[in-house]
Design a protein around this motif. Structure first.
Motif, PDB file in Angstrom:
ATOM      1  N   LEU A 118       0.846  -1.198   0.000  1.00 36.38           N
ATOM      2  CA  LEU A 118       0.000   0.000   0.000  1.00 36.38           C
ATOM      3  C   LEU A 118       0.877   1.241   0.000  1.00 36.38           C
ATOM      4  O   LEU A 118       1.899   1.284   0.684  1.00 36.38           O
ATOM      5  CB  LEU A 118      -0.903   0.020   1.240  1.00 36.38           C
ATOM      6  CG  LEU A 118      -1.825  -1.180   1.451  1.00 36.38           C
ATOM      7  CD1 LEU A 118      -2.520  -1.045   2.811  1.00 36.38           C
ATOM      8  CD2 LEU A 118      -2.853  -1.264   0.326  1.00 36.38           C
ATOM      9  N   VAL A 119       0.451   2.241  -0.795  1.00 37.46           N
ATOM     10  CA  VAL A 119       1.115   3.547  -0.746  1.00 37.46           C
ATOM     11  C   VAL A 119       0.391   4.378   0.290  1.00 37.46           C
ATOM     12  O   VAL A 119      -0.832   4.587   0.187  1.00 37.46           O
ATOM     13  CB  VAL A 119       1.075   4.241  -2.118  1.00 37.46           C
ATOM     14  CG1 VAL A 119       1.721   5.616  -2.032  1.00 37.46           C
ATOM     15  CG2 VAL A 119       1.757   3.389  -3.177  1.00 37.46           C
ATOM     16  N   VAL A 120       1.116   4.856   1.310  1.00 35.54           N
ATOM     17  CA  VAL A 120       0.475   5.590   2.394  1.00 35.54           C
ATOM     18  C   VAL A 120       1.219   6.890   2.623  1.00 35.54           C
ATOM     19  O   VAL A 120       2.410   7.011   2.320  1.00 35.54           O
ATOM     20  CB  VAL A 120       0.450   4.759   3.694  1.00 35.54           C
ATOM     21  CG1 VAL A 120      -0.336   3.468   3.496  1.00 35.54           C
ATOM     22  CG2 VAL A 120       1.854   4.439   4.169  1.00 35.54           C
ATOM     23  N   LEU A 121       0.498   7.855   3.182  1.00 36.27           N
ATOM     24  CA  LEU A 121       1.099   9.104   3.626  1.00 36.27           C
ATOM     25  C   LEU A 121       0.934   9.141   5.137  1.00 36.27           C
ATOM     26  O   LEU A 121      -0.189   9.103   5.639  1.00 36.27           O
ATOM     27  CB  LEU A 121       0.397  10.302   2.976  1.00 36.27           C
ATOM     28  CG  LEU A 121       0.937  11.676   3.365  1.00 36.27           C
ATOM     29  CD1 LEU A 121       2.395  11.835   2.899  1.00 36.27           C
ATOM     30  CD2 LEU A 121       0.056  12.800   2.794  1.00 36.27           C
ATOM     31  N   ILE A 122       2.039   9.191   5.837  1.00 37.10           N
ATOM     32  CA  ILE A 122       1.956   9.145   7.298  1.00 37.10           C
ATOM     33  C   ILE A 122       2.335  10.500   7.868  1.00 37.10           C
ATOM     34  O   ILE A 122       3.138  11.244   7.296  1.00 37.10           O
ATOM     35  CB  ILE A 122       2.869   8.042   7.880  1.00 37.10           C
ATOM     36  CG1 ILE A 122       4.335   8.320   7.544  1.00 37.10           C
ATOM     37  CG2 ILE A 122       2.474   6.663   7.363  1.00 37.10           C
ATOM     38  CD1 ILE A 122       5.301   7.379   8.258  1.00 37.10           C
ATOM     39  N   HIS A 123       1.722  10.815   9.040  1.00 38.28           N
ATOM     40  CA  HIS A 123       2.005  12.044   9.780  1.00 38.28           C
ATOM     41  C   HIS A 123       2.472  11.635  11.175  1.00 38.28           C
ATOM     42  O   HIS A 123       1.865  10.766  11.807  1.00 38.28           O
ATOM     43  CB  HIS A 123       0.747  12.917   9.873  1.00 38.28           C
ATOM     44  CG  HIS A 123       0.192  13.295   8.536  1.00 38.28           C
ATOM     45  ND1 HIS A 123       0.486  14.485   7.905  1.00 38.28           N
ATOM     46  CD2 HIS A 123      -0.656  12.633   7.690  1.00 38.28           C
ATOM     47  CE1 HIS A 123      -0.141  14.531   6.753  1.00 38.28           C
ATOM     48  NE2 HIS A 123      -0.857  13.411   6.587  1.00 38.28           N
ATOM     49  N   LEU A 124       3.536  12.273  11.661  1.00 43.69           N
ATOM     50  CA  LEU A 124       4.092  11.937  12.963  1.00 43.69           C
ATOM     51  C   LEU A 124       3.911  13.107  13.914  1.00 43.69           C
ATOM     52  O   LEU A 124       4.116  14.277  13.530  1.00 43.69           O
ATOM     53  CB  LEU A 124       5.587  11.595  12.867  1.00 43.69           C
ATOM     54  CG  LEU A 124       5.953  10.218  12.278  1.00 43.69           C
ATOM     55  CD1 LEU A 124       5.808  10.219  10.755  1.00 43.69           C
ATOM     56  CD2 LEU A 124       7.385   9.844  12.656  1.00 43.69           C
ATOM     57  N   SER A 125       3.535  12.794  15.148  1.00 39.62           N
ATOM     58  CA  SER A 125       3.396  13.816  16.188  1.00 39.62           C
ATOM     59  C   SER A 125       3.970  13.252  17.490  1.00 39.62           C
ATOM     60  O   SER A 125       3.685  12.102  17.852  1.00 39.62           O
ATOM     61  CB  SER A 125       1.921  14.192  16.403  1.00 39.62           C
ATOM     62  OG  SER A 125       1.350  14.632  15.187  1.00 39.62           O
ATOM     63  N   ASP A 126       4.788  14.059  18.168  1.00 38.80           N
ATOM     64  CA  ASP A 126       5.345  13.638  19.459  1.00 38.80           C
ATOM     65  C   ASP A 126       4.291  13.799  20.538  1.00 38.80           C
ATOM     66  O   ASP A 126       3.571  14.808  20.584  1.00 38.80           O
ATOM     67  CB  ASP A 126       6.568  14.483  19.818  1.00 38.80           C
ATOM     68  CG  ASP A 126       7.700  14.298  18.827  1.00 38.80           C
ATOM     69  OD1 ASP A 126       7.799  13.185  18.253  1.00 38.80           O
ATOM     70  OD2 ASP A 126       8.501  15.243  18.626  1.00 38.80           O
ATOM     71  N   ILE A 127       4.169  12.811  21.435  1.00 36.09           N
ATOM     72  CA  ILE A 127       3.243  12.898  22.563  1.00 36.09           C
ATOM     73  C   ILE A 127       3.964  12.429  23.817  1.00 36.09           C
ATOM     74  O   ILE A 127       4.917  11.641  23.759  1.00 36.09           O
ATOM     75  CB  ILE A 127       1.980  12.043  22.326  1.00 36.09           C
ATOM     76  CG1 ILE A 127       2.359  10.559  22.159  1.00 36.09           C
ATOM     77  CG2 ILE A 127       1.192  12.520  21.108  1.00 36.09           C
ATOM     78  CD1 ILE A 127       1.171   9.633  22.083  1.00 36.09           C
ATOM     79  N   ASP A 128       3.565  12.944  24.964  1.00 38.94           N
ATOM     80  CA  ASP A 128       4.153  12.553  26.249  1.00 38.94           C
ATOM     81  C   ASP A 128       3.141  11.887  27.168  1.00 38.94           C
ATOM     82  O   ASP A 128       3.506  11.431  28.256  1.00 38.94           O
ATOM     83  CB  ASP A 128       4.726  13.794  26.953  1.00 38.94           C
ATOM     84  CG  ASP A 128       5.931  14.342  26.207  1.00 38.94           C
ATOM     85  OD1 ASP A 128       6.726  13.512  25.681  1.00 38.94           O
ATOM     86  OD2 ASP A 128       6.108  15.568  26.139  1.00 38.94           O
ATOM     87  N   ALA A 129       1.855  11.885  26.753  1.00 45.11           N
ATOM     88  CA  ALA A 129       0.832  11.260  27.598  1.00 45.11           C
ATOM     89  C   ALA A 129      -0.121  10.514  26.687  1.00 45.11           C
ATOM     90  O   ALA A 129      -0.458  10.995  25.586  1.00 45.11           O
ATOM     91  CB  ALA A 129       0.104  12.318  28.416  1.00 45.11           C
ATOM     92  N   PRO A 130      -0.568   9.360  27.067  1.00 49.37           N
ATOM     93  CA  PRO A 130      -0.253   8.703  28.363  1.00 49.37           C
ATOM     94  C   PRO A 130       1.084   7.965  28.344  1.00 49.37           C
ATOM     95  O   PRO A 130       1.438   7.304  29.322  1.00 49.37           O
ATOM     96  CB  PRO A 130      -1.410   7.727  28.533  1.00 49.37           C
ATOM     97  CG  PRO A 130      -1.736   7.326  27.123  1.00 49.37           C
ATOM     98  CD  PRO A 130      -1.515   8.547  26.283  1.00 49.37           C
ATOM     99  N   PHE A 131       1.839   8.083  27.223  1.00 48.16           N
ATOM    100  CA  PHE A 131       3.138   7.412  27.128  1.00 48.16           C
ATOM    101  C   PHE A 131       4.233   8.452  27.056  1.00 48.16           C
ATOM    102  O   PHE A 131       4.047   9.539  26.516  1.00 48.16           O
ATOM    103  CB  PHE A 131       3.183   6.529  25.875  1.00 48.16           C
ATOM    104  CG  PHE A 131       2.038   5.554  25.751  1.00 48.16           C
ATOM    105  CD1 PHE A 131       2.058   4.363  26.486  1.00 48.16           C
ATOM    106  CD2 PHE A 131       0.955   5.821  24.923  1.00 48.16           C
ATOM    107  CE1 PHE A 131       1.010   3.472  26.357  1.00 48.16           C
ATOM    108  CE2 PHE A 131      -0.084   4.934  24.810  1.00 48.16           C
ATOM    109  CZ  PHE A 131      -0.065   3.744  25.536  1.00 48.16           C
ATOM    110  N   LYS A 132       5.440   8.100  27.585  1.00 47.58           N
ATOM    111  CA  LYS A 132       6.602   8.980  27.478  1.00 47.58           C
ATOM    112  C   LYS A 132       7.456   8.563  26.280  1.00 47.58           C
ATOM    113  O   LYS A 132       7.543   7.388  25.953  1.00 47.58           O
ATOM    114  CB  LYS A 132       7.442   8.923  28.751  1.00 47.58           C
ATOM    115  CG  LYS A 132       6.756   9.545  29.963  1.00 47.58           C
ATOM    116  CD  LYS A 132       7.708   9.550  31.165  1.00 47.58           C
ATOM    117  CE  LYS A 132       7.048  10.259  32.350  1.00 47.58           C
ATOM    118  NZ  LYS A 132       7.928  10.293  33.549  1.00 47.58           N
ATOM    119  N   ASN A 133       8.099   9.575  25.655  1.00 45.23           N
ATOM    120  CA  ASN A 133       8.965   9.321  24.497  1.00 45.23           C
ATOM    121  C   ASN A 133       8.216   8.531  23.427  1.00 45.23           C
ATOM    122  O   ASN A 133       8.723   7.564  22.865  1.00 45.23           O
ATOM    123  CB  ASN A 133      10.240   8.555  24.894  1.00 45.23           C
ATOM    124  CG  ASN A 133      11.138   9.387  25.789  1.00 45.23           C
ATOM    125  OD1 ASN A 133      11.293  10.591  25.580  1.00 45.23           O
ATOM    126  ND2 ASN A 133      11.713   8.747  26.792  1.00 45.23           N
TER     127      ASN A 133
END
Length: 569
Positions: free
Chosen positions: A80-95
């Motif tokens: 599959l050809v996909v376009l992904i978006h990444l965002s950093d989060i700290d809750a409820p998980f760290k790193n």
């Protein structure tokens, strides 16, 4: 609670993964539906396992990219050809990183074919025995296969290298050389680099030979394909070989010996300058001959012994060889040589090369012949020969050699004399003045001759004439003394007899000159009186005096006869 609800109810596939381990932490229902993995299966995977080809999440994190088109593979094998978006989060998980897939579509046919080729390419390089890497035009790692990672370190992982400059794993001494290669790669499709020094994660230095292929325009690779080979052992062996060759060349120039290098594979022998300087062969082409030429220069009486011996060493793999034989010079004369060789073997233990050093020992052989001759003279001499240690720093002398004539003369066995003092033959009647003369000569290290009375083991006296001389080493230091002794007892006895005879002759001469003259004068006077006899003289008295004088003269003559030595004496 609202965000969690939106996450799970979103029609777009979404998941959260750990930034460090790249493990899935949670996935929504859309991701389970579209990719075909269960939620439990996702949580056992890393996000990179969805990626096809060179796409990975670690590079996105390192370069700070937040959006990228990728090719993902479902559990069923569909790309599959996909376009992904990444965002950093700290809750409820760290790193953690939140991924949202906003566009999903089937792979175009051309790209499907390309992906199949890429998977085939990856199967070949990933599990192959060669060390493979792909670097970008700015020399950053894009890809490393398992073999290369294992070489770089036991726990090495691709994410430790992806995006980092490959130069940091090349020794600084070779940076300039490597950059020059990359500058020239534009003129050639491929370049084989000479060995460069590279480092692993532990900082260990290895020599690596590289085949560099320019595939920057190939959509399958998109960079420089580097195929590495560890040639550390080969480089070290070549360095040792060069060092050995340099040493051989230096020794060959410095030594007075004739060095010859025999290639057992082609039968050629290379000689150093000694073959010209010592043996006179000035017309050899490049100082090279065949092994048959060498064998033909060996004296016919030595040839079979020498060639058979060297053949046995070659066949049996004996490392060291040594022979003494006669070698022919260019003028037809022969020199005695001491030839010593060292065998070189290949990896299978077969003899492939023999390096030899031929030393001219003609002078030594001549000296040995003279030594044997002199030794024969000493051993078989009728005169007694004694050799003792020098009187070093006040230490006493001791006998180290006697010949058979000395043992016969002294009555001692050889074992009784070795280690004993040379004074062993002296006794009560040995002239002390002569011994002091000898001691003074030893102290002053000068020769001397003496005549003394010596004693046999049985105590019998005999006269000897000794010629004593110091023996010095090459530095002039006196190390030994030699004494050549001759039994002169018979000479001394004969001389004593002559002296006794001379004493008697002197006494006879005195008698002749004194005792004989008086009665002879009286006889002569009486004879004159008788010649002039006249009547009236007393004739009887004259005859009586004449008779007495004759008897006196006869007695004197008998005495002289008694004193005169007989012929038998």
């Amino acid at each position: 609670m609202t965000n969690e609800l939106l996450f799970h109810s979103s029609p777009l596939p979404m998941w959260v993964y750990d930034r460090i381990s790249l493990k899935f932490l949670v996935v929504n229902d859309a991701a389970v539906r579209i990719y075909g993995y269960t939620s439990a299966e996702f949580l056992q995977m890393e996000v990179n396992e969805l990626c096809s080809g060179n796409d990975d999440y670690m590079s996105l994190i390192q370069f700070g990219e937040r959006k990228q088109q990728q090719i993902h593979t479902t559990k069923g094998g569909e790309d599959l050809v996909v376009l992904i978006h990444l965002s950093d989060i700290d809750a409820p998980f760290k790193n953690a990183v939140l991924v949202t897939v906003s566009s999903i579509g089937p792979l175009p046919l051309k790209q499907i074919e390309l992906g199949q080729q890429e998977r085939k390419f990856m199967e070949i390089v990933q599990d192959g025995g060669d060390m493979i890497a792909v670097v970008s035009v700015d020399l950053r790692y894009i890809y490393l296969n398992k073999t290369l990672l294992k070489f770089l370190g036991k726990d090495a992982r691709a994410e430790q290298f992806i995006g980092h400059s490959s130069l940091q794993y090349v020794d600084k001494r070779d940076h300039e050389k490597l950059l020059n290669y990359f500058e020239n790669i534009y003129s050639f499709d491929r370049i084989r680099l000479e060995p460069l020094r590279c480092k692993n994660l532990a900082g260990d230095i290895f020599w690596v030979e590289t085949l560099l292929v320019n595939l920057t325009e190939d959509p399958l690779v998109g960079g420089y394909l580097c195929s590495f080979r560890d040639v550390t052992l080969r480089v070290k062996n070549e360095a040792k070989l060069r060092e050995s060759a340099e040493r051989y060349e230096i020794v060959s120039k410095a030594t007075s010996d004739t060095i010859w290098d025999w290639n057992l594979l082609n039968g050629k022998i290379h000689w150093n300058k000694g073959i010209k300087g010592i043996f006179g062969y000035k017309d050899l082409i490049e100082n090279t001959t065949s092994s048959e030429w060498w064998a033909n220069q060996i004296h016919p009486e030595d040839r079979e012994r020498v060639t058979n011996n060297v053949k046995q060493h070659i066949i049996n793999g004996i490392a060291r060889w040594q022979e003494e034989y006669r070698f022919c010079c260019s003028d037809g004369s022969y020199k005695f040589v001491l030839d010593r060789g060292f065998m070189v073997f290949d990896d299978q233990g077969a003899s492939v090369r023999m390096i030899c050093s031929m030393q001219d020992i003609s002078q030594r052989k001549q000296e040995e012949e003279w030594s044997r001759l002199l030794e024969s003279v000493v051993i078989n001499a009728t005169d007694a020969v004694l050799i003792c240690t020098g009187n070093v720093e006040g230490s006493g002398q001791s006998i180290i050699y006697v010949n058979e004539a000395f043992t016969r003369m002294s009555g001692y066995h050889k074992n009784e004399l070795l280690g004993a003092s040379p004074r062993i033959s002296q006794g009560p009647e040995t002239d002390r003045d002569e011994i002091r003369k000898l001691s003074s000569a030893i102290a002053n290290k000068v020769p001397c001759e003496i005549e003394v009375i010596n004693y046999t083991k049985q105590g019998k006296e005999y006269w000897v004439s000794q010629s004593n001389a110091p023996i010095a080493d090459e530095t002039g230091k006196v190390t030994h003394w030699i004494s050549i002794q001759r039994d002169i007892t018979q000479n001394k006895m004969h001389l004593r007899e002559i002296e006794e005879q001379n004493k008697k002759f002197k006494e006879i001469a005195w008698i002749q000159s004194h005792l004989v003259r008086a009665p002879l004068a009286r006889v002569m006077g009486l004879v004159d009186l008788l010649k002039n006899f006249e009547p009236g003289d007393d004739k009887d008295e004259l005859l009586l005096h004449l008779e007495n004088s004759a008897k006196e003269l006869d007695a004197i003559i008998i005495n002289i006869a008694d004193k005169t030595p007989s012929h038998d004496s």
